[in-house]
Design a protein around this motif. Structure first.
Motif, mmCIF file in Angstrom:
data_model
loop_
_atom_site.group_PDB
_atom_site.id
_atom_site.type_symbol
_atom_site.label_atom_id
_atom_site.label_comp_id
_atom_site.label_asym_id
_atom_site.label_seq_id
_atom_site.Cartn_x
_atom_site.Cartn_y
_atom_site.Cartn_z
ATOM 1 N N SER A 26 70.978 21.167 -19.183
ATOM 2 C CA SER A 26 71.661 20.005 -19.740
ATOM 3 C C SER A 26 72.164 19.164 -18.581
ATOM 4 O O SER A 26 71.778 19.387 -17.426
ATOM 5 C CB SER A 26 72.793 20.406 -20.687
ATOM 6 O OG SER A 26 73.233 19.264 -21.429
ATOM 7 N N LEU A 27 72.996 18.184 -18.870
ATOM 8 C CA LEU A 27 73.394 17.194 -17.881
ATOM 9 C C LEU A 27 74.875 17.278 -17.533
ATOM 10 O O LEU A 27 75.705 17.629 -18.373
ATOM 11 C CB LEU A 27 73.093 15.788 -18.402
ATOM 12 C CG LEU A 27 71.616 15.477 -18.660
ATOM 13 C CD1 LEU A 27 71.488 14.146 -19.385
ATOM 14 C CD2 LEU A 27 70.837 15.448 -17.361
ATOM 15 N N LEU A 45 61.554 18.580 -15.632
ATOM 16 C CA LEU A 45 61.122 19.223 -16.870
ATOM 17 C C LEU A 45 59.612 19.161 -17.070
ATOM 18 O O LEU A 45 59.023 20.099 -17.619
ATOM 19 C CB LEU A 45 61.835 18.595 -18.061
ATOM 20 C CG LEU A 45 63.353 18.836 -18.119
ATOM 21 C CD1 LEU A 45 63.989 17.924 -19.149
ATOM 22 C CD2 LEU A 45 63.664 20.290 -18.432
ATOM 23 N N THR A 46 58.975 18.079 -16.626
ATOM 24 C CA THR A 46 57.520 17.981 -16.776
ATOM 25 C C THR A 46 56.788 18.960 -15.867
ATOM 26 O O THR A 46 55.598 19.214 -16.059
ATOM 27 C CB THR A 46 57.036 16.552 -16.458
ATOM 28 O OG1 THR A 46 57.458 16.188 -15.135
ATOM 29 C CG2 THR A 46 57.584 15.560 -17.468
ATOM 30 N N ARG A 47 57.498 19.524 -14.889
ATOM 31 C CA ARG A 47 56.903 20.467 -13.949
ATOM 32 C C ARG A 47 57.321 21.908 -14.226
ATOM 33 O O ARG A 47 56.590 22.843 -13.888
ATOM 34 C CB ARG A 47 57.301 20.100 -12.513
ATOM 35 C CG ARG A 47 56.795 18.748 -12.045
ATOM 36 C CD ARG A 47 57.436 18.365 -10.725
ATOM 37 N NE ARG A 47 56.791 17.203 -10.099
ATOM 38 C CZ ARG A 47 57.043 15.943 -10.394
ATOM 39 N NH1 ARG A 47 57.956 15.664 -11.325
ATOM 40 N NH2 ARG A 47 56.416 14.965 -9.795
ATOM 41 N N ALA A 48 58.504 22.091 -14.799
ATOM 42 C CA ALA A 48 59.048 23.435 -15.070
ATOM 43 C C ALA A 48 58.682 23.822 -16.493
ATOM 44 O O ALA A 48 59.488 23.686 -17.424
ATOM 45 C CB ALA A 48 60.560 23.447 -14.859
ATOM 46 N N LEU A 90 72.534 19.447 -14.604
ATOM 47 C CA LEU A 90 71.989 18.619 -13.531
ATOM 48 C C LEU A 90 72.546 17.201 -13.587
ATOM 49 O O LEU A 90 72.857 16.686 -14.659
ATOM 50 C CB LEU A 90 70.468 18.571 -13.629
ATOM 51 C CG LEU A 90 69.736 19.911 -13.530
ATOM 52 C CD1 LEU A 90 68.232 19.696 -13.651
ATOM 53 C CD2 LEU A 90 70.080 20.635 -12.235
ATOM 54 N N SER A 91 72.621 16.585 -12.418
ATOM 55 C CA SER A 91 73.012 15.187 -12.306
ATOM 56 C C SER A 91 71.769 14.322 -12.175
ATOM 57 O O SER A 91 70.695 14.785 -11.789
ATOM 58 C CB SER A 91 73.903 14.978 -11.077
ATOM 59 O OG SER A 91 75.155 15.609 -11.243
ATOM 60 N N GLY A 92 71.928 13.032 -12.474
ATOM 61 C CA GLY A 92 70.855 12.080 -12.278
ATOM 62 C C GLY A 92 70.928 11.474 -10.888
ATOM 63 O O GLY A 92 71.584 11.999 -9.987
ATOM 64 N N GLY A 93 70.265 10.359 -10.712
ATOM 65 C CA GLY A 93 70.266 9.679 -9.428
ATOM 66 C C GLY A 93 69.044 10.032 -8.589
ATOM 67 O O GLY A 93 68.375 11.041 -8.818
ATOM 68 N N TRP A 111 66.029 10.809 -18.485
ATOM 69 C CA TRP A 111 64.673 10.420 -18.082
ATOM 70 C C TRP A 111 64.359 10.930 -16.681
ATOM 71 O O TRP A 111 63.283 11.487 -16.436
ATOM 72 C CB TRP A 111 64.519 8.900 -18.142
ATOM 73 C CG TRP A 111 63.097 8.441 -17.961
ATOM 74 C CD1 TRP A 111 62.165 8.227 -18.937
ATOM 75 C CD2 TRP A 111 62.445 8.150 -16.718
ATOM 76 N NE1 TRP A 111 60.974 7.830 -18.379
ATOM 77 C CE2 TRP A 111 61.119 7.775 -17.022
ATOM 78 C CE3 TRP A 111 62.845 8.176 -15.383
ATOM 79 C CZ2 TRP A 111 60.193 7.414 -16.041
ATOM 80 C CZ3 TRP A 111 61.930 7.826 -14.406
ATOM 81 C CH2 TRP A 111 60.628 7.442 -14.732
ATOM 82 N N LEU A 112 65.302 10.767 -15.747
ATOM 83 C CA LEU A 112 65.062 11.230 -14.377
ATOM 84 C C LEU A 112 64.851 12.740 -14.329
ATOM 85 O O LEU A 112 63.936 13.229 -13.662
ATOM 86 C CB LEU A 112 66.225 10.835 -13.470
ATOM 87 C CG LEU A 112 66.041 11.257 -12.008
ATOM 88 C CD1 LEU A 112 66.441 10.140 -11.064
ATOM 89 C CD2 LEU A 112 66.815 12.528 -11.674
ATOM 90 N N VAL A 113 65.690 13.488 -15.038
ATOM 91 C CA VAL A 113 65.557 14.946 -15.038
ATOM 92 C C VAL A 113 64.236 15.357 -15.682
ATOM 93 O O VAL A 113 63.558 16.278 -15.209
ATOM 94 C CB VAL A 113 66.761 15.594 -15.755
ATOM 95 C CG1 VAL A 113 66.510 17.071 -16.027
ATOM 96 C CG2 VAL A 113 68.023 15.415 -14.921
#
Length: 240
Positions: free
Chosen positions: A73-74, A97-100, A47-50, A90-92
């Motif tokens: 991973s990123l 992650l806090t939901r999955a 995954l990407s951030g932003g 942090w964004l991911v």
């Protein structure tokens, strides 16, 4: 001038509004993950951030996927602690992650380790992990993707690398803002992903994409490194 809807280097999917864009991208990501889990028992995605993909990640986490069978991973990371609010980790974590519940996360930056060691560990992890079934990319207004910034002193080395990840110093590149040191997926690493999605919002991003294609210069527009990889075509999801 290039007509984006008729060229054959990638698939462009236009969405009527942001809500449709979020729903469609999240559904496609879930489908890719579920197909991978069905075939191999587990799935790995990058995954990407932003701010652009954050609502997609939130929607994805609500869909029916066995998250305890998914490794995350990123695509790239700023040289920041994963606990720093400006990091992609942090964004991911906050948007996904806090939901999955149960999804496993491998950060690129390891606290207390030097940059070279973090890159080495990222490459070791990538080489011994399941091949990514999915990579999610963004694109800056300067034509960069991942942390492949035009004008970077390390761009040629990263593009030519035969390893999945590379360190990159983007000092002097406006798109890097105040975080010039990066760990980035290389084109070689991106090419290992079975499906690649590019998420874009706004007319300006389509204009940059058109300029990149017209230039045909991957050093000036590094996004071309993600378009011309061969294999499965890049899928570009866009809404205004």
């Amino acid at each position: 001038m290039t007509t984006l809807d008729t060229q054959d280097r990638f698939t462009l999917i236009r969405h009527s509004d942001a809500e449709a864009w979020i729903e469609a991208v999240a559904a496609e990501m879930a489908q890719v993950l579920n197909e991978e889990i069905t075939a191999f028992g587990r799935a790995r995605m990058l995954l990407s951030g932003g701010t652009t993909p954050a609502p997609v990640y939130q929607a994805l986490a609500e869909l029916d996927v066995h998250w305890d069978r998914v490794e995350v991973s990123l695509v790239d990371e700023r040289w920041l602690s994963p606990q720093d609010r400006d990091s992609n980790a942090w964004l991911v974590r906050e948007s996904f992650l806090t939901r999955a519940d149960g999804a496993h996360f491998d950060p690129l930056v390891r606290v207390g380790k030097p940059l070279a060691e973090c890159v080495y560990t990222a490459n070791l992890q990538a080489q011994h992990s399941q091949r990514p079934c999915l990579s999610v990319l963004g694109m800056g207004n300067d034509g960069h993707t991942a942390s492949l910034f035009p004008g970077s002193r390390d761009l040629a080395r990263a593009v030519e690398s035969t390893l999945p990840y590379a360190a990159l110093d983007a000092t002097g590149c406006p798109g890097a803002n105040q975080w010039p040191l990066r760990i980035t997926l290389t084109p070689h690493g991106l090419g290992q992903s079975q499906q690649r999605l590019l998420l874009l919002r706004g007319k300006q991003k389509l204009d940059v994409l058109r300029q990149a294609l017209d230039s045909n210069n991957p050093h000036l527009y590094p996004i071309l490194n993600a378009i011309d990889l061969g294999g499965t075509k890049l899928r570009v999801h866009w809404c205004d």
